[in-house]
Each structure stands twice: as structure tokens, then as C-alpha cells.
Design an enzyme around this catalytic site. Sequence first.
Site, PDB file in Angstrom:
ATOM      1  CD  GLU A 125      -1.809   4.519   3.185  1.00 51.91           C
ATOM      2  OE1 GLU A 125      -2.911   5.072   3.249  1.00 51.91           O
ATOM      3  OE2 GLU A 125      -1.602   3.499   2.485  1.00 51.91           O
ATOM      4  CG  HIS A 152      -1.927  -1.067   1.252  1.00 55.66           C
ATOM      5  ND1 HIS A 152      -3.001  -1.044   2.106  1.00 55.66           N
ATOM      6  CD2 HIS A 152      -2.049  -2.205   0.517  1.00 55.66           C
ATOM      7  CE1 HIS A 152      -3.758  -2.102   1.907  1.00 55.66           C
ATOM      8  NE2 HIS A 152      -3.192  -2.836   0.949  1.00 55.66           N
ATOM      9  CB  CYS A 173      -1.713   1.631   6.143  1.00 60.36           C
ATOM     10  SG  CYS A 173      -1.426   0.800   4.566  1.00 60.36           S
ATOM     11  CB  CYS A 213      -6.264  -0.333   5.237  1.00 61.00           C
ATOM     12  SG  CYS A 213      -4.588  -1.028   5.178  1.00 61.00           S
TER      13      CYS A 213
END
Length: 135
Positions: A45, A43, A74, A71
Amino acid sequence: MQTAIDAARAKRTPYGALLIDPQNGRQIVAANSVRSGNDPTAHAEINAIRQAAKEGMDLQRCRLISTCEPCPMCAMAAVWAGIPAIYFGAGIDDAARYGKQLPIYCRDIAAQAWYELSVEGGIMRAACLELFEKR
């Protein structure tokens, strides 16, 4: 936030992130590479945190800025890194309208951190939502 949006647009994904150290202005910009890297953990992040750690940045001074609410994975990575502030545009509920999302919110995870972690959402939300609509 515009830097995170630009990263997302460049990779044609609604997810872009920026880590910035406000003391020296150093920045790491990342986009989601889940599909291109065949890595479900890649992801935006996570990619930013990994790169910042690799470059020796002090993550406990950094601010995480993302086009979408982090999420649970993250958000927890930010907690483990000791990042003191998270800012995002679109929320988890926004993202759920365009794909699969768990209704576990960044603020809820931040509230469980053993240190003070501030979370602010809705920053440039309309521009971030456009990323979902144009993909």
C-alpha cells in the site's frame, strides 16, 4: 482485486495493492518489497501511494485495493493521503495466523479520520488467503 493478487504473486508475497482513480481509470499496482528493498516501510500500500504521488495522481479521488487489510501504518498513510475508500481481501486476523500482526483494524483507524473513509473487507478473501498458504 485480481490486479492486486497478481502483483502479490509476481513478487511471491501475500501483499499486493492497487490504487485506482475511478474518474480516469488510471492505476498504480504495487507489491510488498520489505525484504527485497531492505525497507520495513515498503508495504504494498505504501509503495502504491508513493508511486501515485510521484506520478501526480490525485490521491483524494483514488481507491485503495489490497490483498490484505492495511496495517496501522498503511491505513494511516491512506488517511494522510485523503484516500476516500479502502477495499481488501484477507483481514488482519487472517494475516496473524501466518505471521506477526497488530490487532489494530483498518476500520478503527478510518473511524478516526477527519473525513468520511469507507472500508470494505472480505473481497475475494479465499483467493487472497491462498497467497499466504502458498508462500
